[in-house]
Design a protein around this motif. Structure first.
Motif, mmCIF file in Angstrom:
data_model
loop_
_atom_site.group_PDB
_atom_site.id
_atom_site.type_symbol
_atom_site.label_atom_id
_atom_site.label_comp_id
_atom_site.label_asym_id
_atom_site.label_seq_id
_atom_site.Cartn_x
_atom_site.Cartn_y
_atom_site.Cartn_z
ATOM 1 N N GLY A 128 0.802 -1.224 0.000
ATOM 2 C CA GLY A 128 0.000 0.000 0.000
ATOM 3 C C GLY A 128 0.832 1.271 0.000
ATOM 4 N N ALA A 129 2.139 1.143 0.203
ATOM 5 C CA ALA A 129 3.013 2.321 0.241
ATOM 6 C C ALA A 129 3.094 2.972 -1.135
ATOM 7 C CB ALA A 129 4.411 1.936 0.724
ATOM 8 N N GLU A 130 3.090 4.305 -1.136
ATOM 9 C CA GLU A 130 3.287 5.076 -2.363
ATOM 10 C C GLU A 130 4.800 5.236 -2.545
ATOM 11 O OE1 GLU A 130 0.606 6.177 -4.258
ATOM 12 O OE2 GLU A 130 -0.581 5.006 -2.834
ATOM 13 N N VAL A 131 5.311 4.805 -3.678
ATOM 14 C CA VAL A 131 6.760 4.808 -3.918
ATOM 15 C C VAL A 131 7.056 5.331 -5.317
ATOM 16 C CG1 VAL A 131 7.178 2.863 -2.349
ATOM 17 C CG2 VAL A 131 6.743 2.418 -4.772
ATOM 18 N N ARG A 132 8.319 5.504 -5.606
ATOM 19 C CA ARG A 132 8.790 5.698 -6.975
ATOM 20 C C ARG A 132 9.545 4.422 -7.300
ATOM 21 N NH1 ARG A 132 8.342 10.066 -9.909
ATOM 22 N NH2 ARG A 132 7.592 11.945 -8.944
ATOM 23 N N ALA A 133 9.071 3.726 -8.324
ATOM 24 C CA ALA A 133 9.642 2.421 -8.660
ATOM 25 C C ALA A 133 10.407 2.505 -9.980
ATOM 26 C CB ALA A 133 8.530 1.375 -8.747
ATOM 27 N N PHE A 134 11.417 1.696 -10.085
ATOM 28 C CA PHE A 134 12.304 1.648 -11.250
ATOM 29 C C PHE A 134 11.643 0.853 -12.374
ATOM 30 C CE2 PHE A 134 16.004 -0.332 -13.422
ATOM 31 C CZ PHE A 134 16.662 0.826 -13.812
ATOM 32 N N TRP A 135 11.546 1.462 -13.548
ATOM 33 C CA TRP A 135 11.023 0.779 -14.740
ATOM 34 C C TRP A 135 12.233 0.412 -15.590
ATOM 35 C CZ3 TRP A 135 6.717 -1.449 -16.221
ATOM 36 C CH2 TRP A 135 6.506 -1.713 -17.577
ATOM 37 N N GLN A 136 12.527 -0.879 -15.655
ATOM 38 C CA GLN A 136 13.758 -1.346 -16.271
ATOM 39 C C GLN A 136 13.843 -1.013 -17.763
ATOM 40 O OE1 GLN A 136 14.630 -5.383 -15.288
ATOM 41 N NE2 GLN A 136 16.737 -5.225 -15.948
ATOM 42 N N ALA A 137 12.716 -0.923 -18.448
ATOM 43 C CA ALA A 137 12.726 -0.700 -19.895
ATOM 44 C C ALA A 137 13.395 0.621 -20.276
ATOM 45 C CB ALA A 137 11.301 -0.740 -20.449
ATOM 46 N N ASP A 138 13.209 1.664 -19.467
ATOM 47 C CA ASP A 138 13.830 2.953 -19.803
ATOM 48 C C ASP A 138 14.779 3.466 -18.724
ATOM 49 O OD1 ASP A 138 12.120 3.892 -17.836
ATOM 50 O OD2 ASP A 138 10.923 5.144 -19.183
ATOM 51 N N GLY A 139 14.884 2.718 -17.619
ATOM 52 C CA GLY A 139 15.826 3.087 -16.565
ATOM 53 C C GLY A 139 15.400 4.278 -15.720
ATOM 54 N N LEU A 140 14.116 4.632 -15.767
ATOM 55 C CA LEU A 140 13.625 5.772 -14.987
ATOM 56 C C LEU A 140 12.725 5.302 -13.846
ATOM 57 C CD1 LEU A 140 12.774 8.252 -17.892
ATOM 58 C CD2 LEU A 140 14.867 8.109 -16.540
ATOM 59 N N PHE A 141 12.405 6.222 -12.939
ATOM 60 C CA PHE A 141 11.531 5.942 -11.808
ATOM 61 C C PHE A 141 10.166 6.572 -12.058
ATOM 62 C CE2 PHE A 141 15.584 5.140 -9.953
ATOM 63 C CZ PHE A 141 15.364 4.275 -8.894
ATOM 64 N N TYR A 142 9.106 5.860 -11.663
ATOM 65 C CA TYR A 142 7.741 6.350 -11.846
ATOM 66 C C TYR A 142 6.936 6.132 -10.566
ATOM 67 C CZ TYR A 142 8.944 6.422 -16.785
ATOM 68 O OH TYR A 142 9.543 6.693 -17.981
ATOM 69 N N PRO A 143 5.897 6.953 -10.357
ATOM 70 C CA PRO A 143 5.031 6.755 -9.187
ATOM 71 C C PRO A 143 4.353 5.386 -9.256
ATOM 72 C CG PRO A 143 4.589 8.881 -10.240
ATOM 73 C CD PRO A 143 5.497 8.112 -11.157
ATOM 74 N N ALA A 144 4.316 4.720 -8.108
ATOM 75 C CA ALA A 144 3.717 3.387 -8.045
ATOM 76 C C ALA A 144 3.210 3.125 -6.633
ATOM 77 C CB ALA A 144 4.753 2.331 -8.444
ATOM 78 N N THR A 145 2.409 2.066 -6.519
ATOM 79 C CA THR A 145 1.915 1.604 -5.225
ATOM 80 C C THR A 145 2.378 0.164 -5.035
ATOM 81 O OG1 THR A 145 -0.051 2.986 -5.473
ATOM 82 C CG2 THR A 145 -0.154 1.245 -3.815
ATOM 83 N N VAL A 146 2.896 -0.160 -3.862
ATOM 84 C CA VAL A 146 3.338 -1.527 -3.577
ATOM 85 C C VAL A 146 2.101 -2.393 -3.386
ATOM 86 C CG1 VAL A 146 4.610 -3.026 -1.992
ATOM 87 C CG2 VAL A 146 5.474 -0.726 -2.499
ATOM 88 N N GLU A 147 1.970 -3.438 -4.236
ATOM 89 C CA GLU A 147 0.827 -4.348 -4.157
ATOM 90 C C GLU A 147 1.116 -5.559 -3.279
ATOM 91 O OE1 GLU A 147 -0.311 -5.322 -8.183
ATOM 92 O OE2 GLU A 147 -1.682 -3.596 -8.226
ATOM 93 N N SER A 148 2.353 -6.055 -3.366
ATOM 94 C CA SER A 148 2.715 -7.213 -2.548
ATOM 95 C C SER A 148 4.236 -7.298 -2.432
ATOM 96 C CB SER A 148 2.167 -8.516 -3.152
ATOM 97 O OG SER A 148 2.755 -8.757 -4.407
ATOM 98 N N ILE A 149 4.654 -8.087 -1.450
ATOM 99 C CA ILE A 149 6.079 -8.346 -1.241
ATOM 100 C C ILE A 149 6.261 -9.854 -1.363
ATOM 101 C CG2 ILE A 149 8.044 -8.125 0.326
ATOM 102 C CD1 ILE A 149 6.499 -5.770 1.640
ATOM 103 N N THR A 150 7.109 -10.281 -2.286
ATOM 104 C CA THR A 150 7.280 -11.705 -2.533
ATOM 105 C C THR A 150 8.113 -12.356 -1.428
ATOM 106 O OG1 THR A 150 9.283 -11.439 -3.845
ATOM 107 C CG2 THR A 150 7.175 -11.286 -5.024
ATOM 108 N N SER A 151 8.116 -13.675 -1.414
ATOM 109 C CA SER A 151 8.860 -14.407 -0.386
ATOM 110 C C SER A 151 10.367 -14.184 -0.491
ATOM 111 C CB SER A 151 8.550 -15.908 -0.478
ATOM 112 O OG SER A 151 8.910 -16.392 -1.757
ATOM 113 N N ASN A 152 10.861 -13.816 -1.689
ATOM 114 C CA ASN A 152 12.297 -13.555 -1.833
ATOM 115 C C ASN A 152 12.641 -12.071 -1.654
ATOM 116 O OD1 ASN A 152 11.313 -12.567 -4.218
ATOM 117 N ND2 ASN A 152 12.612 -13.809 -5.553
ATOM 118 N N GLY A 153 11.660 -11.276 -1.189
ATOM 119 C CA GLY A 153 11.933 -9.883 -0.861
ATOM 120 C C GLY A 153 11.759 -8.886 -1.989
#
Length: 163
Positions: A128-153
Motif C-alpha cells: 500500500g506504500a506510495e513509492v517511486r519504482a524503477f522501470w527497467q525498460a527505460d531506466g527511470l523511476f515512476y510513481p507506483a503503489t506496492v501491491e505485494s512483497i514476494t517471499s524472496n523480498g
C-alpha cells in the motif's frame, strides 16, 4: 564510516566552526586586544582552514570512487536532490554527466553536488506504500503503489497511470 558520511559530518562541523568564529569576531569588536579572544580567534581560523582542506581531500577521494553506471543523488537546477545515474566522468574538470532518473533530464554536476544513493530500508516499504519504482525498460523511476512483497523480498508494484 563511509567517505560520504565523513564529508557530511565535516560540512556540519564546518558550519559550527564558522558560527563560533563569527561570535568570537563580534566579541573582539567589543573587547579589542583581549589576548584570550585573539588566541581563540586564530585557533578557530586554523580549525576552519583545516576542516576545509580535509573536506577537499575527502571529496577528491569520493570522486575517485564514482564510476559510470553508479546510482547517486545529484542536485538539479532547483537546488533539490534527485536520484540520478552517472553517465560520464570528467575527472580533469571534476564534472560528472548524470541522468536524473525521475524525469529523464540530463546534466553535469560537480562532486560536491553528488551523494550516494540510499535505498529505502525494507522495513519502511509496506503493501500500500506510495513509492517511486524503477522501470527497467527505460531506466527511470515512476510513481507506483506496492501491491505485494514476494517471499524472496521483491516488490510487486502497480505503476500509477499505466495498465
Amino acid at each position: 564510516m563511509s567517505v560520504d558520511q565523513t564529508v557530511d559530518d565535516l560540512v556540519q562541523k564546518l558550519s559550527e566552526h564558522r558560527s563560533q568564529l563569527e561570535q568570537v569576531e563580534q566579541l573582539l569588536v567589543a573587547k579589542p586586544g583581549d589576548s584570550m579572544l585573539t588566541k581563540l580567534h586564530e585557533d578557530l581560523k586554523k580549525v576552519v582552514e583545516l576542516t576545509e582542506d580535509l573536506m577537499k581531500t575527502q571529496e577528491e577521494r569520493r570522486a575517485k570512487e564514482v564510476k559510470v553506471g553508479d546510482r547517486c543523488e545529484a542536485v538539479w537546477t532547483d537546488g533539490k536532490w534527485y536520484t540520478a545515474r552517472v553517465d560520464s566522468v570528467d575527472e580533469a574538470n571534476n564534472k560528472y554527466g548524470v541522468t536524473y532518473l525521475v524525469y529523464g533530464n540530463t546534466g553535469e554536476v560537480r562532486i560536491e553536488n553528488m551523494r550516494p544513493y540510499k535505498h529505502a530500508k525494507k522495513s519502511q516499504v509496506r503493501v500500500g506504500a506510495e513509492v517511486r519504482a524503477f522501470w527497467q525498460a527505460d531506466g527511470l523511476f515512476y510513481p507506483a503503489t506496492v501491491e505485494s512483497i514476494t517471499s524472496n523480498g521483491h516488490y510487486r508494484v502497480n505503476f500509477k497511470g499505466y495498465k
